[in-house]
Scaffold this active site. Sequence first.
Site, short mmCIF file in Angstrom:
data_model
loop_
_atom_site.label_atom_id
_atom_site.label_comp_id
_atom_site.label_asym_id
_atom_site.label_seq_id
_atom_site.Cartn_x
_atom_site.Cartn_y
_atom_site.Cartn_z
CB ALA A 85 -18.76 -31.97 -13.61
N GLY B 223 -23.39 -33.56 -5.12
CA GLY B 223 -22.51 -34.00 -6.22
C GLY B 223 -23.19 -33.83 -7.56
CG ASN B 224 -21.36 -33.23 -10.94
OD1 ASN B 224 -20.85 -34.08 -11.66
ND2 ASN B 224 -20.64 -32.30 -10.31
CG HIS B 225 -26.08 -37.36 -12.76
ND1 HIS B 225 -26.38 -38.38 -11.89
CD2 HIS B 225 -27.15 -36.53 -12.75
CE1 HIS B 225 -27.59 -38.20 -11.40
NE2 HIS B 225 -28.07 -37.07 -11.90
CB SER B 226 -19.08 -35.68 -13.78
OG SER B 226 -17.86 -35.97 -14.43
#
Length: 208
Positions: free
Chosen positions: A85, A18-21
């Site tokens: 994102a 995943g990512n930090h969005s």
Amino acid sequence: MVTAGPTYEAIDPVRFIGNHSSGKMGFALADELAKLGADVTLIAGPTAQKSNAYVKRIDVVSAEEMLNACTSIFSETDITVMCAAVADYRPKIIASQKIKKQESALVLELEKTVDILATLGKNKRESQILVGFALETNDEENYAKGKLEKKNLDLVVLNSLNDQGAGFKADTNKITIFNKALERTLFELKSKTEVAKDICTAILKIIK
Ligand code: C5P
């Protein structure tokens, strides 16, 4: 239509890439567009954000689910803002059981996801407005302008991770907007609600 938040790409039943969005920017945009009278569908990746009752929300998890949700309604939309994102890569194989710890290193093969924004850009009608985001860490302006042309966008909103207070989890953002003529408008650091208003103003300028 607005997309927001990250996507999660499953590795096995308990893990993902995943990512930090946080989804904050996309949710603020959906709110602002609804306040201006738009009939908004918000396609949201996994996020803790709450949407307002006057925004129609479709929750998705992966890039593929987001692609399917977007393509199913895109032809009915007048304005699309792609703030999500989206993961660029996903595991080629999703293990059906939890992957066990091993003595040796673990190598995951990743395959590319479909670029949703570029797909919509290819299918866009002349009357439709398509807005993309670019989050860059270096050579920001050139990458942003390149995206505008390559993905057939009407506007690209650049935010740089080099700007203090801009980016993923902050309540503030500092943006630069490029239009099709590659004209640049710089904005101050503002709350994401105020940034959403600026983006809506830029969209309204194209409509007029
Ligand atoms: O090329 P890049 O990923 O930097 O482009 C960012 C823009 O493209 C954002 O508007 C993002 O929402 C969109 N995007 C997408 N699908 C992808 C990757 C990015 O819609 N798979």
